[in-house]
Motif scaffolding. Structure first.
Motif, PDB file in Angstrom:
ATOM      1  N   TYR A   3       0.867  -1.113   0.095  1.00 51.56           N
ATOM      2  CA  TYR A   3       0.086   0.008  -0.155  1.00 51.56           C
ATOM      3  C   TYR A   3       0.724   1.285   0.123  1.00 51.56           C
ATOM      4  O   TYR A   3       0.519   2.132  -0.632  1.00 51.56           O
ATOM      5  CB  TYR A   3      -0.978   0.093   1.226  1.00 51.56           C
ATOM      6  N   ARG A   7       0.830   4.033  -2.917  1.00 50.85           N
ATOM      7  CA  ARG A   7       0.632   5.426  -2.367  1.00 50.85           C
ATOM      8  C   ARG A   7       1.714   6.422  -3.024  1.00 50.85           C
ATOM      9  O   ARG A   7       1.467   7.524  -3.579  1.00 50.85           O
ATOM     10  CB  ARG A   7       0.320   5.644  -0.970  1.00 50.85           C
ATOM     11  N   ARG A   8       2.812   5.774  -2.922  1.00 44.48           N
ATOM     12  CA  ARG A   8       4.143   6.646  -3.344  1.00 44.48           C
ATOM     13  C   ARG A   8       4.043   6.924  -4.809  1.00 44.48           C
ATOM     14  O   ARG A   8       4.306   7.990  -5.156  1.00 44.48           O
ATOM     15  CB  ARG A   8       5.339   6.184  -2.718  1.00 44.48           C
ATOM     16  N   GLN A  11       1.600   9.574  -5.562  1.00 45.73           N
ATOM     17  CA  GLN A  11       2.079  10.710  -5.432  1.00 45.73           C
ATOM     18  C   GLN A  11       3.007  11.096  -6.631  1.00 45.73           C
ATOM     19  O   GLN A  11       3.082  12.353  -6.811  1.00 45.73           O
ATOM     20  CB  GLN A  11       2.840  10.917  -4.059  1.00 45.73           C
TER      21      GLN A  11
END
Length: 323
Positions: A3, A7-8, A11
């Protein structure tokens, strides 16, 4: 863990999108910016300007122009230079990437290895004459501009002492492909590697020394000493590992910036046609598609390098995993 990686990655995509929009608006939407006039020339007639705007899509709304530009950069790859007609931008950038990567990777290996050794020795011999000598040498390296040091290296290796046994092996300035001539690739880049690495060896050595000295004052180091561990093991297994966090942070920023084009001066001095030189030439000619592609490339590497640094944090410091 998965996760966090996803998520990174999200971004990264968001930052890339924001950078692409900002760069596009700067070059295509600011008052007085008329790329059609740049392409057509100073004395172009209104009919010619109108034809150029239509051919390049400048008569479309801005969001349509942005979509067409991104499609040409990332999908079709058929974006052409405004200055050199028929010159494909994306293949030119791809051809320059191996040159810059070869330069930066080799220099990075050199400055990381040497600076870690210098930082450890300086921290282990704190306030001794060895420590002062190493820090003074690092300060001298930081103080020498890359372009000046490169010219001095060229004067020594290419002119004054080129015919001697010491530098007779140094080939002429330029770049040789790794796959075509591995030996020539290595010999061509040795001097540029040293020139680029000298600055960062001084910086990273001093940063690592300060971080290790600070780590040696922590409670877990006192506990390790109380257990009877040797100073060498404490330095290598405990103090060095946590001290590398600041080191890695600095490395991620510098490496991404260098690969993105900050190695320009080194490339120019040693005749290496990498991303930095390509961007410089595009800025000189105000070649907007080339500038757009190189800026997108540079931002991609900076963002990617920062993401890799975040993942390395988790490996170096277990405290980050629970934060």
């Amino acid at each position: 863990m998965i996760y966090a990686i996803l998520r990174r990655f999200g971004q990264m995509l968001f930052v890339m999108f924001g950078i692409s929009v900002i760069v596009f608006l700067i070059f295509f939407a600011t008052p007085g910016a008329d790329p059609a006039a740049r392409i057509a020339g100073r004395n172009a007639s209104p009919e010619v300007l109108a034809a150029v705007r239509h051919n390049f899509g400048f008569d479309q709304p801005l969001y349509v122009q942005y979509g067409l530009m991104m499609q040409k950069i990332f999908v079709t790859g058929d974006l052409t230079s405004f200055v050199n007609r028929g010159w494909k931008v994306v293949p030119a950038v791809l051809d320059s990437i191996p040159v810059t990567l070869s330069l930066v990777f080799g220099a990075a290996v050199l400055w990381v290895v040497v600076s870690v050794i210098i930082g450890m020795i300086a921290a282990a011999t704190r306030d001794s004459w060895i420590d002062r000598l190493l820090m003074a040498a690092g300060l001298i390296g930081i103080s020498m501009p890359v372009y000046w040091l490169g010219e001095v290296m060229n004067l020594i290796t290419q002119s004054r002492y080129h015919d001697t046994w010491l530098f007779g092996w140094v080939p002429p300035l330029g770049y040789k492909n790794l796959l075509d001539d591995p030996k020539g690739w290595f010999l061509t880049l040795v001097i540029p590697w040293v020139t680029l690495a000298v600055l960062y060896i001084g910086i990273y050595g001093r940063v690592l020394r300060a971080a290790i000295i600070e780590s040696l004052q922590e409670d877990y180091i006192r506990t390790a000493r109380a257990k009877g561990l040797s100073e060498t093991r404490i330095l290598l297994r405990h103090a060095l590992r946590t001290s590398l966090i600041a080191f890695v942070t600095l490395f991620g920023l510098d490496f991404g910036a260098l690969v993105g084009g900050s190695a320009l001066l080194t490339e120019v001095v040693f005749g290496l046609h990498g991303i930095g030189k390509l961007t410089y030439d595009a800025l000189q000619n105000l070649d907007l598609p080339m500038i757009m592609a190189t800026v997108m490339y540079a931002s991609m590497f900076v963002v990617l390098a920062n993401a890799v640094v975040d993942f390395i944090y988790i490996l170096l410091d277990p405290r980050v995993r629970t934060s």
